[in-house]
Design an enzyme around this catalytic site. Sequence first.
Site, PDB file in Angstrom:
ATOM      1  N   HIS A 187      34.807  -5.969  24.912  1.00  0.00           N
ATOM      2  CA  HIS A 187      33.658  -6.115  23.997  1.00  0.00           C
ATOM      3  C   HIS A 187      34.023  -5.587  22.599  1.00  0.00           C
ATOM      4  CE1 HIS A 187      28.996  -6.460  23.976  1.00  0.00           C
ATOM      5  NE2 HIS A 187      29.488  -6.733  22.772  1.00  0.00           N
ATOM      6  N   GLU A 203      29.168  -5.211  32.474  1.00  0.00           N
ATOM      7  CA  GLU A 203      30.211  -4.410  31.824  1.00  0.00           C
ATOM      8  C   GLU A 203      29.741  -2.959  31.639  1.00  0.00           C
ATOM      9  OE1 GLU A 203      30.357  -6.956  28.255  1.00  0.00           O
ATOM     10  OE2 GLU A 203      29.689  -5.227  27.080  1.00  0.00           O
ATOM     11  N   ARG A 244      27.510 -12.719  25.354  1.00  0.00           N
ATOM     12  CA  ARG A 244      27.066 -11.593  26.158  1.00  0.00           C
ATOM     13  C   ARG A 244      27.499 -11.828  27.592  1.00  0.00           C
ATOM     14  NH1 ARG A 244      26.610  -8.628  22.703  1.00  0.00           N
ATOM     15  NH2 ARG A 244      24.859  -7.361  22.010  1.00  0.00           N
TER      16      ARG A 244
HETATM   17  C1  DGY Z   1      26.704  -7.207  18.845  1.00  0.00           C
HETATM   18  O1  DGY Z   1      26.532  -6.816  17.692  1.00  0.00           O
HETATM   19  O2  DGY Z   1      25.795  -7.698  19.512  1.00  0.00           O
HETATM   20  C2  DGY Z   1      28.069  -7.045  19.404  1.00  0.00           C
HETATM   21  O3  DGY Z   1      28.200  -7.667  20.630  1.00  0.00           O
HETATM   22  C3  DGY Z   1      28.432  -5.565  19.505  1.00  0.00           C
HETATM   23  O4  DGY Z   1      27.620  -4.977  20.484  1.00  0.00           O
END
Ligand code: DGY
Length: 333
Positions: A287, A269, A240
């Site tokens: 992402h 982001e 993240r």
């Molecule tokens: C998740 O599933 O957490 C991925 O990062 C897609 O948002």
Amino acid sequence: MSKQRILIARAMFPEVIDKLAVHFEVESNQEDAPWSQEEFAKHLADKQGVFTTGSDRIDAALLSACPHLKICANMAVGYNNFDIAAMTAAGVLGTNAPGVLNETTADFGFALLMAAARRVSESEHWLRAGQWDRWRYDLFAGTDIHGSTLGIIGMGRIGQGIARRGAHGFGMQVIYHNRSQLDAATEAECKARYVGKEELLRSADHVVLVVPYTPESRHTIGAAELAMMKPTATLVNVARGGIVDDAALAAALREKRIAAAGLDVFEGEPSVHPDLLTVPNVVLTPHIASASNATRLAMANLAADNLIGFLIHGKPLTPLNLEAMASKTASAP
Ligand code: DGY
């Protein structure tokens, strides 16, 4: 009896909308309009359920404007877009989408690692810019993957997938750091050895981050941690944004204190720290670690099945705060 109402907050697979429409009156933001929180709340005010993606924020202010809401189903395994405490207080269930994206995300973590360590993006940009006039012995020489030491911070199912790829596919020595040590069978399957965070940072040739975002994991990698890494090391973040201090990383890359990085997620982001955009030795992607067609459809179906499971059958598949909601009800006067 009239159908319950749900909102799909973002553009979505038509077949998933059709499946939900069998059970619910569906409003969907299929034109993918970028709603403010106030607009989001207006669309959600009369709904019992919402299908969210990781960029749709569910917070106390929104919940207070949505008195009928019972469930928020996230099409993501990460759920730092949910204020779970506020949801529990409001009696709203949250669900996420674990399991279905592990291998796809592990593939992508490895792709970013290979691209960054072997300078794939950097050399391609240079070639496209017409700068290739002759071969040189040191042209875009990078760091080997095979036989090197892979350090994984966050050894959940995605981290384990990356470990297996490294150990079994590339003959890497795998070390990992995690909140708790894995059981011996899982360690053996991943050929992974548990170490402290500092030992990992000092001895890994490549560091991959797969920790969930929490206030405690913010800036797991900052200036001090970057200073511990080898000057030849690669850093990859498929976890993240905010797990890495992006400004500190950009400085370390510019000054070649580490060799390269691969980032799929960013603090704040879709904005990307401007310094990262100007350093050549970082691979940047928007992402997309879980973005294979099959996996994104599986994630969407799981979110939809959570809405159907909970609102129609009273049984969500992957609840986040069901127990907390139950104990809140039990302790109510
Ligand atoms: C998740 O599933 O957490 C991925 O990062 C897609 O948002």
